[in-house]
Motif scaffolding. Structure first.
Motif, PDB file in Angstrom:
ATOM      1  N   PHE A   1      29.570  37.564  31.268  1.00 40.80           N
ATOM      2  CA  PHE A   1      30.646  38.472  31.666  1.00 40.80           C
ATOM      3  C   PHE A   1      30.300  39.169  32.978  1.00 40.80           C
ATOM      4  O   PHE A   1      31.142  39.265  33.882  1.00 40.80           O
ATOM      5  N   ILE A   2      29.077  39.656  33.104  1.00 42.97           N
ATOM      6  CA  ILE A   2      28.651  40.332  34.334  1.00 42.97           C
ATOM      7  C   ILE A   2      28.760  39.388  35.524  1.00 42.97           C
ATOM      8  O   ILE A   2      29.256  39.757  36.598  1.00 42.97           O
ATOM      9  N   GLU A   3      28.316  38.154  35.343  1.00 42.97           N
ATOM     10  CA  GLU A   3      28.390  37.181  36.438  1.00 42.97           C
ATOM     11  C   GLU A   3      29.839  36.919  36.834  1.00 42.97           C
ATOM     12  O   GLU A   3      30.167  36.812  38.028  1.00 42.97           O
ATOM     13  N   ALA A   4      30.721  36.832  35.844  1.00 46.96           N
ATOM     14  CA  ALA A   4      32.138  36.599  36.135  1.00 46.96           C
ATOM     15  C   ALA A   4      32.762  37.808  36.833  1.00 46.96           C
ATOM     16  O   ALA A   4      33.575  37.652  37.754  1.00 46.96           O
ATOM     17  N   TYR A   5      32.363  38.992  36.411  1.00 42.18           N
ATOM     18  CA  TYR A   5      32.868  40.222  37.035  1.00 42.18           C
ATOM     19  C   TYR A   5      32.436  40.297  38.496  1.00 42.18           C
ATOM     20  O   TYR A   5      33.254  40.586  39.385  1.00 42.18           O
TER      21      TYR A   5
ATOM     22  N   PHE B   1      36.176  35.831  30.580  1.00 46.47           N
ATOM     23  CA  PHE B   1      36.259  35.597  32.021  1.00 46.47           C
ATOM     24  C   PHE B   1      37.550  36.177  32.598  1.00 46.47           C
ATOM     25  O   PHE B   1      37.555  36.728  33.704  1.00 46.47           O
ATOM     26  N   GLN B   2      38.633  36.086  31.836  1.00 45.86           N
ATOM     27  CA  GLN B   2      39.887  36.691  32.286  1.00 45.86           C
ATOM     28  C   GLN B   2      39.772  38.211  32.338  1.00 45.86           C
ATOM     29  O   GLN B   2      40.255  38.850  33.279  1.00 45.86           O
ATOM     30  N   LEU B   3      39.123  38.797  31.340  1.00 40.18           N
ATOM     31  CA  LEU B   3      38.924  40.243  31.349  1.00 40.18           C
ATOM     32  C   LEU B   3      38.057  40.666  32.526  1.00 40.18           C
ATOM     33  O   LEU B   3      38.307  41.707  33.152  1.00 40.18           O
ATOM     34  N   ALA B   4      37.037  39.878  32.840  1.00 41.74           N
ATOM     35  CA  ALA B   4      36.177  40.192  33.982  1.00 41.74           C
ATOM     36  C   ALA B   4      36.983  40.177  35.277  1.00 41.74           C
ATOM     37  O   ALA B   4      36.822  41.058  36.137  1.00 41.74           O
ATOM     38  N   GLN B   5      37.861  39.197  35.433  1.00 41.92           N
ATOM     39  CA  GLN B   5      38.715  39.124  36.623  1.00 41.92           C
ATOM     40  C   GLN B   5      39.629  40.345  36.712  1.00 41.92           C
ATOM     41  O   GLN B   5      39.753  40.970  37.775  1.00 41.92           O
ATOM     42  N   ASP B   6      40.278  40.665  35.605  1.00 43.32           N
ATOM     43  CA  ASP B   6      41.202  41.794  35.622  1.00 43.32           C
ATOM     44  C   ASP B   6      40.477  43.104  35.913  1.00 43.32           C
ATOM     45  O   ASP B   6      40.971  43.956  36.655  1.00 43.32           O
ATOM     46  N   LEU B   7      39.296  43.264  35.337  1.00 38.39           N
ATOM     47  CA  LEU B   7      38.558  44.497  35.554  1.00 38.39           C
ATOM     48  C   LEU B   7      38.114  44.626  37.010  1.00 38.39           C
ATOM     49  O   LEU B   7      38.204  45.703  37.610  1.00 38.39           O
ATOM     50  N   ALA B   8      37.660  43.535  37.601  1.00 38.10           N
ATOM     51  CA  ALA B   8      37.274  43.571  39.012  1.00 38.10           C
ATOM     52  C   ALA B   8      38.465  43.941  39.894  1.00 38.10           C
ATOM     53  O   ALA B   8      38.326  44.694  40.871  1.00 38.10           O
ATOM     54  N   ARG B   9      39.643  43.439  39.554  1.00 34.91           N
ATOM     55  CA  ARG B   9      40.847  43.747  40.339  1.00 34.91           C
ATOM     56  C   ARG B   9      41.265  45.199  40.165  1.00 34.91           C
ATOM     57  O   ARG B   9      41.703  45.844  41.119  1.00 34.91           O
ATOM     58  N   ILE B  10      41.128  45.728  38.947  1.00 32.52           N
ATOM     59  CA  ILE B  10      41.437  47.145  38.726  1.00 32.52           C
ATOM     60  C   ILE B  10      40.510  48.021  39.554  1.00 32.52           C
ATOM     61  O   ILE B  10      40.929  48.973  40.216  1.00 32.52           O
ATOM     62  N   HIS B  11      39.230  47.688  39.541  1.00 33.21           N
ATOM     63  CA  HIS B  11      38.237  48.502  40.240  1.00 33.21           C
ATOM     64  C   HIS B  11      38.339  48.373  41.762  1.00 33.21           C
ATOM     65  O   HIS B  11      37.747  49.180  42.482  1.00 33.21           O
ATOM     66  N   ALA B  12      39.084  47.386  42.234  1.00 31.52           N
ATOM     67  CA  ALA B  12      39.294  47.234  43.680  1.00 31.52           C
ATOM     68  C   ALA B  12      40.420  48.123  44.198  1.00 31.52           C
ATOM     69  O   ALA B  12      40.605  48.242  45.410  1.00 31.52           O
ATOM     70  N   ILE B  13      41.170  48.745  43.299  1.00 31.70           N
ATOM     71  CA  ILE B  13      42.272  49.623  43.707  1.00 31.70           C
ATOM     72  C   ILE B  13      41.683  50.934  44.211  1.00 31.70           C
ATOM     73  O   ILE B  13      40.873  51.564  43.532  1.00 31.70           O
ATOM     74  N   ARG B  14      42.096  51.353  45.394  1.00 31.29           N
ATOM     75  CA  ARG B  14      41.555  52.553  46.022  1.00 31.29           C
ATOM     76  C   ARG B  14      42.647  53.591  46.262  1.00 31.29           C
ATOM     77  O   ARG B  14      43.794  53.247  46.559  1.00 31.29           O
ATOM     78  N   GLU B  15      42.255  54.834  46.160  1.00 27.36           N
ATOM     79  CA  GLU B  15      43.201  55.935  46.321  1.00 27.36           C
ATOM     80  C   GLU B  15      43.809  55.947  47.726  1.00 27.36           C
ATOM     81  O   GLU B  15      44.989  56.276  47.890  1.00 27.36           O
ATOM     82  N   ALA B  16      43.026  55.579  48.740  1.00 30.55           N
ATOM     83  CA  ALA B  16      43.537  55.588  50.113  1.00 30.55           C
ATOM     84  C   ALA B  16      44.735  54.668  50.269  1.00 30.55           C
ATOM     85  O   ALA B  16      45.641  54.931  51.073  1.00 30.55           O
ATOM     86  N   GLU B  17      44.771  53.586  49.472  1.00 31.40           N
ATOM     87  CA  GLU B  17      45.875  52.636  49.539  1.00 31.40           C
ATOM     88  C   GLU B  17      46.986  52.978  48.558  1.00 31.40           C
ATOM     89  O   GLU B  17      48.087  52.414  48.646  1.00 31.40           O
ATOM     90  N   HIS B  18      46.702  53.901  47.635  1.00 32.97           N
ATOM     91  CA  HIS B  18      47.687  54.272  46.613  1.00 32.97           C
ATOM     92  C   HIS B  18      47.707  55.787  46.432  1.00 32.97           C
ATOM     93  O   HIS B  18      47.268  56.314  45.399  1.00 32.97           O
ATOM     94  N   PRO B  19      48.199  56.525  47.435  1.00 34.15           N
ATOM     95  CA  PRO B  19      48.238  57.986  47.334  1.00 34.15           C
ATOM     96  C   PRO B  19      49.079  58.483  46.167  1.00 34.15           C
ATOM     97  O   PRO B  19      48.902  59.618  45.715  1.00 34.15           O
TER      98      PRO B  19
END
Length: 336
Positions: free
Chosen positions: A264-268, A130-148
């Motif tokens: 895991f999918i549900e947690a993600y 569940f912790q890995l699912a949280q971290d992965l969702a947060r990583i995938h929320a990072i966008r190039e427009a916000e981090h040039p």
């Protein structure tokens, strides 16, 4: 860099950042490959005791992926997004002739087999998926427009999806290896070509998100490590790679050896991750096993050619058959 050079430079660097006299202690170089130098240290500073890590390129102007400056920005973006990572403290300057940065040291364990078998990690095994699912969702929320500052990361070429580009790369490695043919790889490549997922908006992909690349303790995940393969791509790549059987280290469950796919999918998804299409997930699990199989095969070739007589390469090369068995199971629709 030698120990004396690191000690002297690190002392000056920390003094400038913390505003006074600094004493560096317990400086030790850690193992971590030829593409970087990693030094652990303790330091007494005007701001208190610091348990830190220095990450540096091995030689001046050496091309490294992603490079220490970019690696610092990756970890900073992840930290700001709430991902469990070591706290990035300071990007480097001209103190050393190489690029470097300093981050806070995180105590814990990284050896996957210990998480699977250690009695002291019973509680950790329950919460890690569940912790890995949280971290992965947060990583995938990072966008190039916000981090040039992350624009230099690799991305799929124009006109190709991330899935197609990745498959092209590893199929080419397989076909140019000059080693024995592998009919199972041929079947897997054909299936993957026939079932390419639809292109999606590129997100930040960790690229090597698996058991063995995060620090854990009795409470679960402490820090995600090893950002060298980060790129812009398909988020399902990370999910499929996490489920590759070789990364279970003997565990009986598909997610890092300790978690189930559906939970895991549900947690993600609950943590904000993209809604997961199960066939899309399966494609990347199949691809992940093929990718690892090709890597084991090419590393065996490196050993057999005499270019590198590392026993580790030879041992990894013996694992190709493991990936073929898994691919056959997946092709037959048998998930474990």
């Amino acid at each position: 860099m030698d120990r004396a050079q690191v000690a002297e430079g690190l002392t000056r660097f920390l003094a400038a950042r913390t505003g006074g006299e600094v004493r560096v202690e317990n400086l030790a170089r850690l193992s971590g490959g030829a593409s970087r130098e990693t030094w652990a240290f303790d330091a007494e500073t005007p701001q208190g005791r610091l348990e830190g890590i220095l990450r540096a390129d091995p030689v001046p102007d050496a091309p490294t992926i992603p490079g220490r400056e970019l690696e610092y920005h990756l970890i900073r973006a992840a930290w700001d997004a709430g991902v469990r990572v070591p706290e990035p403290l300071w990007d480097g300057d001209d103190t050393f002739p190489v690029k470097f940065f300093v981050m806070r040291r995180v105590p814990g364990e990284t050896l996957g087999a210990r998480l699977i078998r250690g009695e002291q990690y019973a509680r950790a095994r329950e919460v890690v998926p569940f912790q890995l699912a949280q971290d992965l969702a947060r990583i995938h929320a990072i966008r190039e427009a916000e981090h040039p500052e992350l624009a230099a990361l690799e991305r799929p070429p124009a006109g190709k999806s991330s899935a197609e580009a990745q498959l092209d790369y590893y199929e080419n490695n397989y076909r140019t290896s000059g080693l024995d043919p592998h009919p199972v790889f041929e079947l897997a490549i054909r299936w993957l070509r026939q079932h390419l997922p639809q292109p999606c908006e590129p997100v930040l992909v960790h690229g090597d998100f698996r058991l063995g690349n995060f620090i854990f303790d009795e409470t679960g995940v402490r820090a995600i490590l090893d950002w060298e393969l980060a790129h812009w791509g398909d988020p399902m790549e990370d999910l499929g790679w996490l489920a590759v059987k070789s990364w279970r280290f003997g565990g009986k469950r598909p997610i890092a050896g300790v978690g189930d796919r559906e939970a895991f999918i549900e947690a993600y998804e609950a943590a904000g991750g993209k809604q997961v299409n199960r066939q899309h997930f399966l494609w990347y699990e199949m691809f992940g096993n093929l990718k690892w199989g090709v890597i084991t095969m090419t590393q065996a070739g490196t050993y057999l050619s005499g270019r590198n007589r590392s026993v580790e390469l030879a041992a990894i090369g013996r694992r190709t058959a493991e990936t073929e068995i898994v691919l056959l199971d997946l092709l037959e629709g048998r998930l474990d």
